[in-house]
Design a protein around this motif. Structure first.
Motif, PDB file in Angstrom:
ATOM      1  N   GLY A 137       0.784  -1.214   0.000  1.00 21.25           N
ATOM      2  CA  GLY A 137       0.000   0.000   0.000  1.00 21.25           C
ATOM      3  C   GLY A 137       0.821   1.272   0.000  1.00 21.25           C
ATOM      4  O   GLY A 137       0.257   2.370  -0.093  1.00 21.25           O
ATOM      5  N   SER A 138       2.135   1.151   0.092  1.00 18.52           N
ATOM      6  CA  SER A 138       2.984   2.345   0.077  1.00 18.52           C
ATOM      7  C   SER A 138       3.134   2.869  -1.351  1.00 18.52           C
ATOM      8  O   SER A 138       2.878   2.157  -2.329  1.00 18.52           O
ATOM      9  CB  SER A 138       4.362   2.025   0.660  1.00 18.52           C
ATOM     10  N   THR A 139       3.546   4.114  -1.461  1.00 17.81           N
ATOM     11  CA  THR A 139       3.725   4.769  -2.751  1.00 17.81           C
ATOM     12  C   THR A 139       5.196   4.888  -3.070  1.00 17.81           C
ATOM     13  O   THR A 139       5.981   5.374  -2.236  1.00 17.81           O
ATOM     14  CB  THR A 139       3.080   6.166  -2.743  1.00 17.81           C
ATOM     15  N   SER A 140       5.592   4.478  -4.257  1.00 15.01           N
ATOM     16  CA  SER A 140       6.996   4.542  -4.665  1.00 15.01           C
ATOM     17  C   SER A 140       7.310   5.909  -5.260  1.00 15.01           C
ATOM     18  O   SER A 140       6.554   6.422  -6.095  1.00 15.01           O
ATOM     19  CB  SER A 140       7.311   3.448  -5.691  1.00 15.01           C
ATOM     20  N   VAL A 141       8.413   6.484  -4.820  1.00  7.51           N
ATOM     21  CA  VAL A 141       8.881   7.770  -5.331  1.00  7.51           C
ATOM     22  C   VAL A 141      10.391   7.683  -5.497  1.00  7.51           C
ATOM     23  O   VAL A 141      11.094   7.279  -4.561  1.00  7.51           O
ATOM     24  CB  VAL A 141       8.530   8.937  -4.379  1.00  7.51           C
ATOM     25  N   SER A 142      10.890   8.041  -6.670  1.00 11.21           N
ATOM     26  CA  SER A 142      12.338   8.039  -6.888  1.00 11.21           C
ATOM     27  C   SER A 142      12.819   9.479  -7.044  1.00 11.21           C
ATOM     28  O   SER A 142      12.177  10.297  -7.712  1.00 11.21           O
ATOM     29  CB  SER A 142      12.711   7.219  -8.128  1.00 11.21           C
ATOM     30  N   VAL A 143      13.962   9.775  -6.418  1.00  9.54           N
ATOM     31  CA  VAL A 143      14.518  11.127  -6.390  1.00  9.54           C
ATOM     32  C   VAL A 143      15.944  11.085  -6.922  1.00  9.54           C
ATOM     33  O   VAL A 143      16.756  10.259  -6.485  1.00  9.54           O
ATOM     34  CB  VAL A 143      14.508  11.701  -4.961  1.00  9.54           C
ATOM     35  N   LEU A 144      16.228  11.983  -7.852  1.00  7.97           N
ATOM     36  CA  LEU A 144      17.578  12.118  -8.393  1.00  7.97           C
ATOM     37  C   LEU A 144      18.108  13.498  -8.041  1.00  7.97           C
ATOM     38  O   LEU A 144      17.448  14.507  -8.306  1.00  7.97           O
ATOM     39  CB  LEU A 144      17.581  11.938  -9.914  1.00  7.97           C
TER      40      LEU A 144
END
Length: 366
Positions: A137-144
């Motif tokens: 149920g978590s939301t994936s977020v990628s940061v560069l």
């Protein structure tokens, strides 16, 4: 005539022993008891070198144990950047002491070994960390996060990396006006259509000077509610990232480094910390070129006061990336509040810049 000869012989016989005694005395003055022989010069230099290495290791250890010392002088702040390498100094000190000491004097290696053991504790923060599994149920977020080095980075290569890794948000430091024009082109807006931030003047090839004030966020999701840190040398600001069902605050930070002066380093860091504190009531990510390592006073205060943790696992130095030797220190970071966990991190190399990019995969709990 016959009696004179024996007298001369007697005198000569008496003279001979006297000559032998004189020779013996001279030899006795030259001889030195074997137990008090002076140490060879090479051995003395081993011991001196051992104590020098131990002193430097102790200095770095004190800068970590008492980080307030870093605020006394810019040189101390810069020296703290290399605190992890103090363990190598302690190790070299122990080896040199054991090689140069003799007999009981080898006990001098004991306190040096203790210093090594204490300094190894500094390295615990760089041990590879097991990546947390994604919570259902978590939301994936990628940061560069990447420093463009006065706009000299290869933006075509950066776009290829963005197409390959699909970051949701990109935090860029030292963005110029020429860079900003590129990011408004279709190739970029198709990947990351939303932008917020500033751009500095273009790099002057004639004088070799650049403008580091520009900070820009590119995002796959809408950005809003910009909030700036006032009176900083470069641009530090936060925005609201409207990820569906999981919005969060992103703070793009680029505080000054100690080279710009101790006051600028401390004041910019305090301004970034104050900005983070204004948004600590919800999910918060701080990313960018923070000009501080994990041992620095500024980063430790930001993390402690705002409740942030590093999202990178293990040893991932990012600077300098343009030398013949590998990067030595990590001054580019992605920090996040307790609502986030890290599911992966890596560095990427982009031609033209002296920083490695830092790409972190996050999971935001529901």
């Amino acid at each position: 005539m016959k009696q004179a000869t024996p007298q001369r012989n007697q005198r000569s016989d008496k003279a001979r022993p006297a000559t032998g005694r004189t020779s013996t005395r001279k030899k006795s003055r030259i001889r030195r008891p074997s137990g008090t022989a002076a140490a060879p010069r090479s051995i003395r230099w081993l011991l001196v070198s051992s104590f020098v290495c131990g002193f430097l290791g102790l200095a770095l250890l004190l800068l970590v144990a008492a980080p307030q010392l870093q605020a006394l002088h810019a040189w101390l702040a810069m020296a703290a950047s290399f605190a992890p390498y103090g363990a190598l100094l302690w190790l070299l000190s122990v080896v040199l002491a054991l090689a140069g000491a003799r007999g009981r004097t080898r006990l001098v290696a004991a306190p040096l070994a203790l210093g090594l053991a204490l300094h190894l504790g500094v390295l615990r923060a760089y041990l590879p960390a097991a990546q947390a599994p994604r919570v259902p149920g978590s939301t994936s977020v990628s940061v560069l996060a990447l420093n463009l080095r006065f706009g000299l980075a290869d933006l075509d290569q950066l776009r290829d990396d963005a197409e390959r890794h699909h970051p949701d948000v990109v935090v860029l430091s030292e963005v110029t006006r020429a860079d900003a024009k590129v990011f408004r082109r279709a190739g970029w807006t198709r990947l990351l259509p939303y932008q917020a931030g500033t751009a500095g003047t273009d790099y002057d090839t004639a004088t070799g000077t650049g403008d580091a004030r520009g900070t820009l966020i590119l995002s796959r999701y809408p950005l809003s509610q910009r909030d700036d840190a006032p009176d900083t040398r470069f641009t530090d600001f936060s925005v609201r990232v409207a990820v569906p069902d999981a919005p969060f605050t992103l703070l793009a930070a680029h505080p000054a480094n100690p080279v710009h002066g101790l006051d600028a380093w401390l004041d910019d860091a305090n301004a970034v910390t104050a900005l983070a504190l204004r948004h600590q009531d919800g999910p918060l990510v701080v990313a960018g070129d923070l000009n501080a390592t994990a041992e620095h006073l500024t980063l430790r205060e930001l993390s402690a006061k705002a409740g942030l943790r590093s999202m990178t696992g293990g040893w991932q130095p990012t600077f300098p990336a343009d030398a013949w030797y590998p990067p030595l220190i990590q001054i580019d970071h992605v920090l996040a509040s307790g609502q986030f966990t890290s599911t992966g991190s890596r560095t990427i190399r982009v031609a033209g810049t002296d920083h490695l990019g830092l790409l972190v995969d996050l999971a935001l709990a529901p």
